[in-house]
Design a protein around this motif. Structure first.
Motif, PDB file in Angstrom:
ATOM      1  N   MET A   1      25.911  -1.114  -8.544  1.00  0.00           N
ATOM      2  CA  MET A   1      25.516   0.204  -9.038  1.00  0.00           C
ATOM      3  C   MET A   1      24.445   0.815  -8.135  1.00  0.00           C
ATOM      4  O   MET A   1      24.494   1.996  -7.781  1.00  0.00           O
ATOM      5  CB  MET A   1      24.983   0.067 -10.465  1.00  0.00           C
ATOM      6  N   THR A   2      23.468  -0.010  -7.743  1.00  0.00           N
ATOM      7  CA  THR A   2      22.392   0.461  -6.857  1.00  0.00           C
ATOM      8  C   THR A   2      22.959   0.981  -5.545  1.00  0.00           C
ATOM      9  O   THR A   2      22.592   2.071  -5.073  1.00  0.00           O
ATOM     10  CB  THR A   2      21.407  -0.693  -6.580  1.00  0.00           C
ATOM     11  N   ALA A   3      23.874   0.206  -4.960  1.00  0.00           N
ATOM     12  CA  ALA A   3      24.490   0.611  -3.691  1.00  0.00           C
ATOM     13  C   ALA A   3      25.319   1.884  -3.861  1.00  0.00           C
ATOM     14  O   ALA A   3      25.368   2.731  -2.963  1.00  0.00           O
ATOM     15  CB  ALA A   3      25.349  -0.522  -3.148  1.00  0.00           C
ATOM     16  N   ALA A   4      25.972   2.021  -5.012  1.00  0.00           N
ATOM     17  CA  ALA A   4      26.783   3.209  -5.251  1.00  0.00           C
ATOM     18  C   ALA A   4      25.929   4.478  -5.244  1.00  0.00           C
ATOM     19  O   ALA A   4      26.384   5.546  -4.830  1.00  0.00           O
ATOM     20  CB  ALA A   4      27.521   3.076  -6.587  1.00  0.00           C
ATOM     21  N   PHE A   5      24.679   4.359  -5.668  1.00  0.00           N
ATOM     22  CA  PHE A   5      23.763   5.501  -5.635  1.00  0.00           C
ATOM     23  C   PHE A   5      23.216   5.756  -4.228  1.00  0.00           C
ATOM     24  O   PHE A   5      22.454   6.698  -4.017  1.00  0.00           O
ATOM     25  CB  PHE A   5      22.594   5.285  -6.598  1.00  0.00           C
ATOM     26  N   GLY A   6      23.577   4.896  -3.278  1.00  0.00           N
ATOM     27  CA  GLY A   6      23.094   5.060  -1.911  1.00  0.00           C
ATOM     28  C   GLY A   6      21.790   4.348  -1.631  1.00  0.00           C
ATOM     29  O   GLY A   6      21.185   4.561  -0.575  1.00  0.00           O
TER      30      GLY A   6
ATOM     31  N   LEU B   1      11.872  -3.021 -10.502  1.00  0.00           N
ATOM     32  CA  LEU B   1      12.097  -4.425 -10.814  1.00  0.00           C
ATOM     33  C   LEU B   1      12.318  -4.583 -12.311  1.00  0.00           C
ATOM     34  O   LEU B   1      11.624  -3.952 -13.122  1.00  0.00           O
ATOM     35  CB  LEU B   1      10.906  -5.286 -10.389  1.00  0.00           C
ATOM     36  N   ILE B   2      13.282  -5.435 -12.659  1.00  0.00           N
ATOM     37  CA  ILE B   2      13.571  -5.735 -14.063  1.00  0.00           C
ATOM     38  C   ILE B   2      13.564  -7.240 -14.235  1.00  0.00           C
ATOM     39  O   ILE B   2      14.141  -7.979 -13.435  1.00  0.00           O
ATOM     40  CB  ILE B   2      14.942  -5.181 -14.499  1.00  0.00           C
ATOM     41  N   MET B   3      12.911  -7.721 -15.283  1.00  0.00           N
ATOM     42  CA  MET B   3      12.850  -9.144 -15.571  1.00  0.00           C
ATOM     43  C   MET B   3      13.738  -9.432 -16.777  1.00  0.00           C
ATOM     44  O   MET B   3      13.551  -8.854 -17.848  1.00  0.00           O
ATOM     45  CB  MET B   3      11.404  -9.558 -15.833  1.00  0.00           C
TER      46      MET B   3
ATOM     47  N   ALA C   1       0.838  -1.201   0.000  1.00  0.00           N
ATOM     48  CA  ALA C   1       0.000   0.000   0.000  1.00  0.00           C
ATOM     49  C   ALA C   1       0.874   1.252   0.000  1.00  0.00           C
ATOM     50  O   ALA C   1       1.766   1.414   0.834  1.00  0.00           O
ATOM     51  CB  ALA C   1      -0.911  -0.001   1.224  1.00  0.00           C
ATOM     52  N   GLY C   2       0.638   2.135  -0.973  1.00  0.00           N
ATOM     53  CA  GLY C   2       1.386   3.384  -1.067  1.00  0.00           C
ATOM     54  C   GLY C   2       2.767   3.257  -1.668  1.00  0.00           C
ATOM     55  O   GLY C   2       3.483   4.261  -1.787  1.00  0.00           O
ATOM     56  N   VAL C   3       3.167   2.050  -2.068  1.00  0.00           N
ATOM     57  CA  VAL C   3       4.499   1.845  -2.649  1.00  0.00           C
ATOM     58  C   VAL C   3       4.414   1.989  -4.162  1.00  0.00           C
ATOM     59  O   VAL C   3       3.590   1.341  -4.811  1.00  0.00           O
ATOM     60  CB  VAL C   3       5.047   0.446  -2.283  1.00  0.00           C
ATOM     61  N   ARG C   4       5.282   2.824  -4.720  1.00  0.00           N
ATOM     62  CA  ARG C   4       5.325   2.999  -6.176  1.00  0.00           C
ATOM     63  C   ARG C   4       6.326   2.013  -6.766  1.00  0.00           C
ATOM     64  O   ARG C   4       7.506   2.008  -6.409  1.00  0.00           O
ATOM     65  CB  ARG C   4       5.713   4.433  -6.523  1.00  0.00           C
ATOM     66  N   ILE C   5       5.845   1.179  -7.666  1.00  0.00           N
ATOM     67  CA  ILE C   5       6.644   0.087  -8.224  1.00  0.00           C
ATOM     68  C   ILE C   5       6.753   0.257  -9.733  1.00  0.00           C
ATOM     69  O   ILE C   5       5.739   0.388 -10.429  1.00  0.00           O
ATOM     70  CB  ILE C   5       6.007  -1.278  -7.907  1.00  0.00           C
ATOM     71  N   ASP C   6       7.982   0.255 -10.237  1.00  0.00           N
ATOM     72  CA  ASP C   6       8.218   0.236 -11.682  1.00  0.00           C
ATOM     73  C   ASP C   6       8.622  -1.186 -12.054  1.00  0.00           C
ATOM     74  O   ASP C   6       9.642  -1.694 -11.578  1.00  0.00           O
ATOM     75  CB  ASP C   6       9.328   1.212 -12.074  1.00  0.00           C
ATOM     76  N   LEU C   7       7.815  -1.824 -12.881  1.00  0.00           N
ATOM     77  CA  LEU C   7       8.071  -3.201 -13.300  1.00  0.00           C
ATOM     78  C   LEU C   7       8.382  -3.197 -14.788  1.00  0.00           C
ATOM     79  O   LEU C   7       7.512  -2.945 -15.623  1.00  0.00           O
ATOM     80  CB  LEU C   7       6.862  -4.082 -12.996  1.00  0.00           C
ATOM     81  N   GLU C   8       9.653  -3.450 -15.097  1.00  0.00           N
ATOM     82  CA  GLU C   8      10.074  -3.486 -16.498  1.00  0.00           C
ATOM     83  C   GLU C   8      10.179  -4.937 -16.950  1.00  0.00           C
ATOM     84  O   GLU C   8      10.881  -5.741 -16.319  1.00  0.00           O
ATOM     85  CB  GLU C   8      11.426  -2.787 -16.660  1.00  0.00           C
TER      86      GLU C   8
ATOM     87  N   VAL D   1      19.315   0.585  -1.622  1.00  0.00           N
ATOM     88  CA  VAL D   1      19.425  -0.749  -1.039  1.00  0.00           C
ATOM     89  C   VAL D   1      19.224  -1.806  -2.122  1.00  0.00           C
ATOM     90  O   VAL D   1      18.123  -1.922  -2.681  1.00  0.00           O
ATOM     91  CB  VAL D   1      18.384  -0.953   0.080  1.00  0.00           C
ATOM     92  N   PRO D   2      20.274  -2.570  -2.445  1.00  0.00           N
ATOM     93  CA  PRO D   2      20.125  -3.644  -3.426  1.00  0.00           C
ATOM     94  C   PRO D   2      19.041  -4.633  -3.008  1.00  0.00           C
ATOM     95  O   PRO D   2      18.851  -4.894  -1.815  1.00  0.00           O
ATOM     96  CB  PRO D   2      21.510  -4.307  -3.441  1.00  0.00           C
ATOM     97  N   TYR D   3      18.320  -5.147  -3.995  1.00  0.00           N
ATOM     98  CA  TYR D   3      17.255  -6.131  -3.802  1.00  0.00           C
ATOM     99  C   TYR D   3      16.033  -5.549  -3.092  1.00  0.00           C
ATOM    100  O   TYR D   3      15.089  -6.279  -2.799  1.00  0.00           O
ATOM    101  CB  TYR D   3      17.751  -7.375  -3.058  1.00  0.00           C
ATOM    102  N   VAL D   4      16.060  -4.248  -2.808  1.00  0.00           N
ATOM    103  CA  VAL D   4      14.879  -3.577  -2.261  1.00  0.00           C
ATOM    104  C   VAL D   4      14.468  -2.463  -3.233  1.00  0.00           C
ATOM    105  O   VAL D   4      13.420  -2.539  -3.863  1.00  0.00           O
ATOM    106  CB  VAL D   4      15.132  -3.009  -0.850  1.00  0.00           C
ATOM    107  N   ASN D   5      15.316  -1.434  -3.352  1.00  0.00           N
ATOM    108  CA  ASN D   5      15.022  -0.383  -4.323  1.00  0.00           C
ATOM    109  C   ASN D   5      15.187  -0.880  -5.756  1.00  0.00           C
ATOM    110  O   ASN D   5      14.535  -0.366  -6.676  1.00  0.00           O
ATOM    111  CB  ASN D   5      15.939   0.819  -4.102  1.00  0.00           C
ATOM    112  N   HIS D   6      16.047  -1.862  -5.936  1.00  0.00           N
ATOM    113  CA  HIS D   6      16.333  -2.386  -7.273  1.00  0.00           C
ATOM    114  C   HIS D   6      16.382  -3.900  -7.190  1.00  0.00           C
ATOM    115  O   HIS D   6      17.030  -4.459  -6.299  1.00  0.00           O
ATOM    116  CB  HIS D   6      17.685  -1.847  -7.765  1.00  0.00           C
ATOM    117  N   GLU D   7      15.693  -4.552  -8.089  1.00  0.00           N
ATOM    118  CA  GLU D   7      15.592  -6.005  -8.019  1.00  0.00           C
ATOM    119  C   GLU D   7      15.607  -6.573  -9.432  1.00  0.00           C
ATOM    120  O   GLU D   7      14.937  -6.052 -10.332  1.00  0.00           O
ATOM    121  CB  GLU D   7      14.283  -6.371  -7.308  1.00  0.00           C
TER     122      GLU D   7
END
Length: 553
Positions: A347-352, A330-332, A120-127, A354-360
């Motif tokens: 790369m995700t961590a370098a941007f500050g 998320l990317i498939m 709820a309230g989470v914005r998800i980009d699913l590619e 959280v891997p596997y959370v902000n980017h999966e």
């Protein structure tokens, strides 16, 4: 009493018992008192290992703690029995009325039954899909279309704000090869050695010829190639969009790779990483220090000749998504991208982030189509690969989507086209759809016989098949939650098959319509409610998979 209510009651009992033993009740989490369905229904409607999980922490033998919990459970309205099994398992049986009331609640909830608020309230980009616009969608991309769209539906069912995104690869060597292949077809030349074949190339070339307003022969070869690049990619991508739409998949965003390089997005991403201290120069090139974040080596971002390396587009694209306000990206990807995951997480961590959370990244395995016991390896149209159209032409959209979703993405799958074309219970999608259409037929026949859902008495649903069916219906919200959380839509498909089996067994054992001239009784009305509730859950589940629920079959 529904599963959520029983879980809340058990949690309260456990917390109260913990407090009596000097433990802060707030340290007892809901998962410490979770419920699950016992494999053997003779053991009850629900089971819990709460005493086993918490006994040591509370300094009490698990079985002794279980006896304390059971004593409290037996005092709860709606609990018919509670017992201890083995070293401390709790087995709980609800009385018929407490279990049966679920049927009415499902009908009250309708399409909302099974939905939750995990995102709820989470914005998800699913590619997902993101196939190169150089040919029809192959069977691997078709799997992602089915799985990705189902995942999007699951996220939405858990309150997520989902954007379906297609990354349009219109930058790079594959587009050059495509343009040269189209030009060769136009000129009647053999396809380039590194080009694309198949009759679709001839089709697209002919359409470009028809659409171009001027005289192609008046242009130089280089100019002709640019015409075929621009118009050919547009034509091909139009076909891809149409194929996906016919497959029940539409995207909210079509993101052009070229835009990253034309808008300065790559330079902005490099500048951001430089500010964060993760960019350095060496050997005339610009590097990202990914080894600090778990990668096996640092990565070149801008090559020594000034050209951007492949990862530069990934940097810019990820930053663009985050700047658009997405909490989770998320990317498939296909199995051939497995080695790419770690550098993207670095790369995700370098941007500050959280891997596997902000980017999966989700990796899917291969699909094989089998007909007559032999694998299909060639497409009539594409020439070299089996396509979405090949699968849909063979079995239809519903069977294709269901077959591609019902297995874990971690496993290779063989899809038997002969099986999926059958209208028998051996065909899983037919089995589930037929169960749903049977609920509709029962409802129509009940209306003709004068059976209505009035005066519902849940205590009348006492047959063992009714207990089994109610138990299966109660599981649906948990299945939807797990499927979304674990990114495993196949859980919904497998659940639907089990639910269909429970329904078919119930249908064979319990009558909704009285025999002959016998009067309509309350038990028939109660069973009609259970029948209609089952149909609602089957429809809700099929909708999450993007599969239709026919009224008649």
């Amino acid at each position: 009493m529904n599963p959520a209510e029983l879980a809340a009651v058990l949690l309260e009992i456990v917390r109260r018992a913990a407090a009596e033993r000097g433990t802060d009740p707030d340290t007892i989490a809901p998962e410490d008192a979770a419920l699950e369905r016992p494999r053997n229904r003779e053991h009850g409607d629900w089971a819990s290992n709460a005493a086993l999980k918490l006994g040591k922490r509370l300094g009490v033998p698990p079985r002794e703690f279980a006896e304390q919990l059971v004593a409290a459970l037996r005092e709860v309205d709606g609990v018919a029995a509670a017992d201890v099994a083995g070293p401390g398992f709790l087995n709980i049986t609800l009385d018929a009325a407490a279990a049966g009331v679920l049927a009415e609640r499902i009908l009250e909830a309708g399409e909302a039954y099974g939905r939750g608020e995990l995102y709820a309230g989470v914005r998800i980009d699913l590619e997902f899909v993101s196939a190169n616009p150089t040919g029809p969608i192959h069977i691997g991309g078709t799997r992602w279309a089915a799985v990705g769209d189902s995942l999007a539906r699951l996220f939405e069912a858990q309150g997520g704000e989902v954007t379906r995104e297609y990354y349009f690869n219109d930058h790079g060597a594959q587009i050059d090869r495509f343009a040269r292949s189209l030009l060769a077809a136009h000129l009647g030349e053999p396809a380039p050695e590194d080009g694309y074949g198949g009759s679709y190339i001839l089709d697209i070339a002919a359409r470009v010829e028809a659409d171009y307003p001027g005289d192609l022969s008046a242009l130089s070869r280089a100019e002709q190639q640019e015409v075929f690049r621009e118009l050919g990619v547009t034509q091909m991508f139009g076909e891809i969009k149409a194929s996906l739409h016919d497959f029940g998949v539409d995207f909210d965003v079509y993101f052009h790779e070229n835009s990253l390089h034309e808008s300065g997005a790559v330079e902005r991403a490099v500048a951001r990483l430089r500010e964060l201290g993760h960019i350095y120069e060496a050997d005339g090139a610009t590097w990202l220090r990914t080894t600090e974040f778990g990668d096996d080596k640092d990565r070149v971002v801008i090559k020594s000749d000034g050209e951007p390396a492949y990862i530069s587009g990934d940097l810019a694209y990820y930053l663009d998504k985050r700047e658009r306000g997405f909490d989770r990206c998320l990317i498939m990807l296909g199995a051939d991208h497995h080695g790419y995951v770690q550098r993207l997480m670095a790369m995700t961590a370098a941007f500050g982030d959280v891997p596997y959370v902000n980017h999966e990244i989700l990796i899917g395995q291969l699909v094989n189509l089998v007909r007559g016991g032999e694998p299909m390896r060639m497409s009539k149209r594409a020439g070299t690969v089996v396509t979405m159209e090949d699968l849909v032409d063979a079995v239809g959209v519903d069977a294709a989507r269901y077959a591609l979703v019902r297995s874990s993405i971690d496993s290779n799958i063989d899809i038997d086209l002969d099986l999926l074309a059958k209208k028998t219970n051996d065909n899983p999608v037919f089995y589930v759809q037929y169960a749903q259409s049977r609920t509709r037929a029962v409802a129509r026949n009940a209306a003709t016989a004068g059976v209505e859902r009035t005066g519902f008495d849940p205590a009348l649903l006492v047959h063992e098949t009714e207990s089994e069916l109610l138990g299966a219906l109660a599981e649906f919200p948990r299945i939807v939650l797990q499927a979304a959380e674990l990114r495993e839509p196949h859980r919904v498909a497998r659940y639907l098959e089990e639910l269909a089996g429970s329904y078919h067994r119930w249908y064979g054992a319990c009558r909704v319509i009285p025999l002959g001239d016998a009067p309509v009784e309350d038990v028939h009305r109660a069973r009609l409610t259970l029948n209609d509730a089952t149909g609602q859950v089957l429809r809700n589940g099929l909708a999450l998979l993007g599969v239709s629920a026919p009224e008649r079959m």
